[in-house]
Design a protein around this motif. Structure first.
Motif, PDB file in Angstrom:
ATOM      1  N   ILE A 280      45.503  -9.818  26.124  1.00 11.69           N
ATOM      2  CA  ILE A 280      45.994  -9.615  24.958  1.00 11.69           C
ATOM      3  C   ILE A 280      46.255  -8.045  24.790  1.00 11.69           C
ATOM      4  N   GLN A 281      47.313  -7.772  24.247  1.00 12.53           N
ATOM      5  CA  GLN A 281      47.963  -6.374  24.056  1.00 12.53           C
ATOM      6  C   GLN A 281      48.326  -6.187  22.700  1.00 12.53           C
ATOM      7  N   ALA A 282      48.168  -4.715  22.185  1.00 11.02           N
ATOM      8  CA  ALA A 282      48.710  -4.405  20.917  1.00 11.02           C
ATOM      9  C   ALA A 282      50.551  -3.888  21.127  1.00 11.02           C
ATOM     10  N   PHE A 283      51.112  -4.032  20.364  1.00 10.13           N
ATOM     11  CA  PHE A 283      52.657  -3.908  20.584  1.00 10.13           C
ATOM     12  C   PHE A 283      53.150  -3.100  19.378  1.00 10.13           C
ATOM     13  N   ARG A 284      54.545  -2.594  19.767  1.00  9.93           N
ATOM     14  CA  ARG A 284      55.225  -1.832  18.534  1.00  9.93           C
ATOM     15  C   ARG A 284      56.016  -3.102  17.954  1.00  9.93           C
TER      16      ARG A 284
ATOM     17  N   ASP B 139      53.346   2.998  16.080  1.00  8.67           N
ATOM     18  CA  ASP B 139      52.312   2.991  16.843  1.00  8.67           C
ATOM     19  C   ASP B 139      52.007   1.526  17.133  1.00  8.67           C
ATOM     20  N   PRO B 140      51.307   0.989  18.440  1.00  4.50           N
ATOM     21  CA  PRO B 140      51.296  -0.223  19.000  1.00  4.50           C
ATOM     22  C   PRO B 140      50.100  -0.906  18.003  1.00  4.50           C
ATOM     23  N   ALA B 141      50.216  -1.968  17.656  1.00  6.83           N
ATOM     24  CA  ALA B 141      49.314  -2.556  16.831  1.00  6.83           C
ATOM     25  C   ALA B 141      49.073  -4.066  16.958  1.00  6.83           C
TER      26      ALA B 141
END
Length: 439
Positions: A4-8, A88-90
Motif C-alpha cells: 500500500i502506498q500514498a500517492f499524489r 504531497d502524497p496522501a
C-alpha cells in the motif's frame, strides 16, 4: 496484501467547479443512457466525459473517438486548472453515509495505491468472472488517459478494525470534502499526508489478503496495462503502472452491506418459462419442497421479509406470471445430490449459493430444457421486482438471498469464482473523487 502506498492524486479544484456533487458520477458499469445524459447536463466538467464518453457519429476514426475525446478532456481540464495534482502524497479516508431498508449506515475505508499482482500469484483474490468486452473498453481508456479513474473496491480481514481506527483518529476534527450522488448517498473524503500514520497503516495491511468486492474488470485491466508498459521497456520497479487505485474496507466494518440481486426472466425462444405455479412445482419436485407463497405482485414485499428472517441460501421464491402466484421452493437432500452432480467441479460452498442453485439447478437443468435463454433482468429492490413484473414481459421472477462476506472469503480462497451477479455491494464508490496518475 500487496504493498500500500500514498500517492499524489489528481483532484477537482472546487474553486473552479463549485460543488463536487456536480462533477462526480457512479462507476461506468451502472450508468445507463438516461443517467449518462443527465450527468452530461449537470456540469460541463462532469467526470462522465472522461470515464464514459458518449459514442458519436464517426467514432470509427482512430484519431477522433470516445476514448480520444476523453483523453482530451482530461488533459484540457488539467491545463485549465479544473483538475490539480496534490502537493504531497496522501491516502484518503473515505466514508459513505447511506440508508438501506430504512436503516442509517456508515461504511468506512480508505483510498490508496496498491501494488498489482495477478490473481493466483499473490494475496489478491477475485470472486466473480470477467468478460473480455469491458476489459478491452477499460484498457483503451487507460492507455489514452494514463490514469486510474475509478477505485477498485477491496475487502481485507481486520477483526479489530485496526487499520481504519488509526486513520479515524488521525482525521478526527478535520473538515471533510463532501459530495452527494444521485441516490442521496453522502460521500466524505479526508486527505491524510502524515508520513507516520501512512507508514503505520501500511504495516498493519502488509500481511493481509485482499478480496476484490467490485471492479474485477478494472483490476485485470490494470494488470494488462502494466504488462503493456513492461513490454514497451519503460517499466521500472517503482513505475506508477505497477499500482492501481484501491478502496480498502475491513470485512468487519459495520457498514458493509451486500444487497440481493433478484432475477426477472424472459420466456426464451420456445417459451420454456411460460408456466403456471402447478407446472413449476411439478418440475421442481423432488429436488425442492414447494409451498404456495401467495398471489399477486404486491406479495413480493412481505414474502421477501419472511425470506430474510429465515436466512437460508437454499430457499427461493418464484413468481409465475401465467397465474400471478408465488411458489416458495426449499432444497431437499435429493436436490443437494443433483446439484453436486451438476456442479461437481465446484466446492460445496459454491454449490450451496442461492444464485448457483437458481441458475445451475432450477433454470439450466429443470426448466430450460437445454435451450439457451435470454439474459435475465437484474434488480436489487423489491419495488424494482414489482415494477418489472407490472411493466415487462417476464413470465418468471425469482427472489434470491445475496451471498455474504463470508461466502466471498471462502469461495475466493478456494480459487473459485461465484456466478455472475452474486453480490451487489451498496453503495457504489464514486468516480471523480480522486484520480491515480500512471505517468
Amino acid at each position: 496484501m500487496p504493498e500500500i502506498q500514498a500517492f499524489r492524486a489528481v483532484r477537482y479544484n472546487l474553486g473552479h467547479v463549485g460543488s463536487l456533487s456536480d462533477v462526480v458520477a457512479p462507476p461506468y458499469d451502472v450508468i445507463g443512457s438516461e443517467l449518462q445524459d443527465g450527468l452530461y447536463r449537470k456540469h460541463p466538467c462532469n467526470v462522465i466525459r472522461i470515464d464514459l464518453n458518449r459514442i458519436e457519429p464517426g467514432d470509427d476514426d482512430e484519431a477522433n473517438n470516445r476514448y480520444t475525446r476523453a483523453a482530451k478532456f482530461y488533459r484540457q481540464w488539467q491545463s485549465e486548472g479544473v483538475l490539480f495534482t496534490e502537493a504531497d502524497p496522501a491516502i484518503y479516508v473515505y466514508h459513505q453515509q447511506f440508508e438501506i431498508e430504512g436503516r442509517a449506515c456508515l461504511r468506512r475505508g480508505f483510498l490508496a495505491r496498491m501494488r498489482l499482482s495477478r490473481f493466483g500469484e499473490g494475496l489478491v483474490f477475485p470472486h466473480e468472472e470477467t468478460m473480455p468486452g469491458p476489459k478491452l473498453d477499460r484498457l483503451m481508456l487507460t492507455v489514452v488517459t494514463k490514469a486510474n479513474l475509478s477505485p477498485i473496491f477491496g475487502l481485507y480481514p481486520d477483526p479489530q478494525n485496526e487499520a481504519q481506527s488509526v486513520l479515524e483518529a488521525a482525521v478526527a476534527g478535520q473538515t471533510p470534502i463532501v459530495a452527494h450522488d444521485h441516490l442521496g448517498v453522502e460521500h466524505r473524503l479526508w486527505p491524510m499526508t502524515d508520513v507516520g500514520v501512512i507508514s503505520q497503516v501500511a504495516g498493519i495491511m502488509g500481511p493481509k489478503p485482499l478480496f476484490i468486492a467490485d471492479g474485477h474488470h478494472r483490476y485485470e485491466t490494470a494488470c494488462n496495462y502494466r504488462d503493456q508498459v513492461y513490454d514497451s521497456g519503460f517499466l521500472s520497479p517503482n513505475h506508477p503502472a505497477n499500482y492501481t487505485l484501491m478502496m480498502c474496507v475491513s470485512m468487519e466494518d459495520p457498514g458493509l452491506s451486500i444487497m440481493p440481486t433478484h432475477r426477472l426472466f424472459r420466456a426464451g425462444p420456445g417459451g420454456q418459462l411460460r408456466l403456471n405455479s402447478e407446472q413449476l412445482a411439478s418440475k421442481l419436485r423432488p429436488f425442492f419442497d414447494t409451498a404456495a407463497g401467495g398471489a399477486g405482485v404486491e406479495r413480493a414485499s412481505s414474502l421477501w421479509d419472511e425470506m430474510v428472517l429465515e436466512d437460508r441460501q437454499d430457499t427461493l421464491a418464484l413468481f409465475t406470471a401465467a397465474d400471478g402466484r408465488w411458489t416458495v421452493a426449499r432444497l431437499t437432500e435429493a436436490g443437494r445430490a443433483r446439484m453436486a452432480e451438476l456442479a461437481a467441479d465446484h466446492s460445496p460452498q459454491w454449490q450451496a449459493l442461492g444464485v448457483a442453485l437458481l441458475h445451475r439447478l432450477v433454470i439450466d437443468d429443470l426448466l430450460s430444457g437445454g435451450a439457451e435463454l435470454p439474459r435475465p433482468g437484474y434488480v436489487h429492490l423489491i419495488d424494482e421486482v414489482q415494477q418489472g413484473l407490472r411493466d415487462g414481459d417476464f413470465p418468471l421472477a425469482a427472489l434470491v438471498m445475496p451471498a455474504t462476506v463470508e461466502h466471498v472469503r471462502q469461495i475466493s480462497m478456494s480459487g473459485e469464482r461465484m456466478p455472475a451477479k452474486s453480490t451487489y455491494f451498496y453503495p457504489k464508490l464514486l468516480t471523480g473523487l480522486v484520480f491515480n496518475p500512471l505517468e
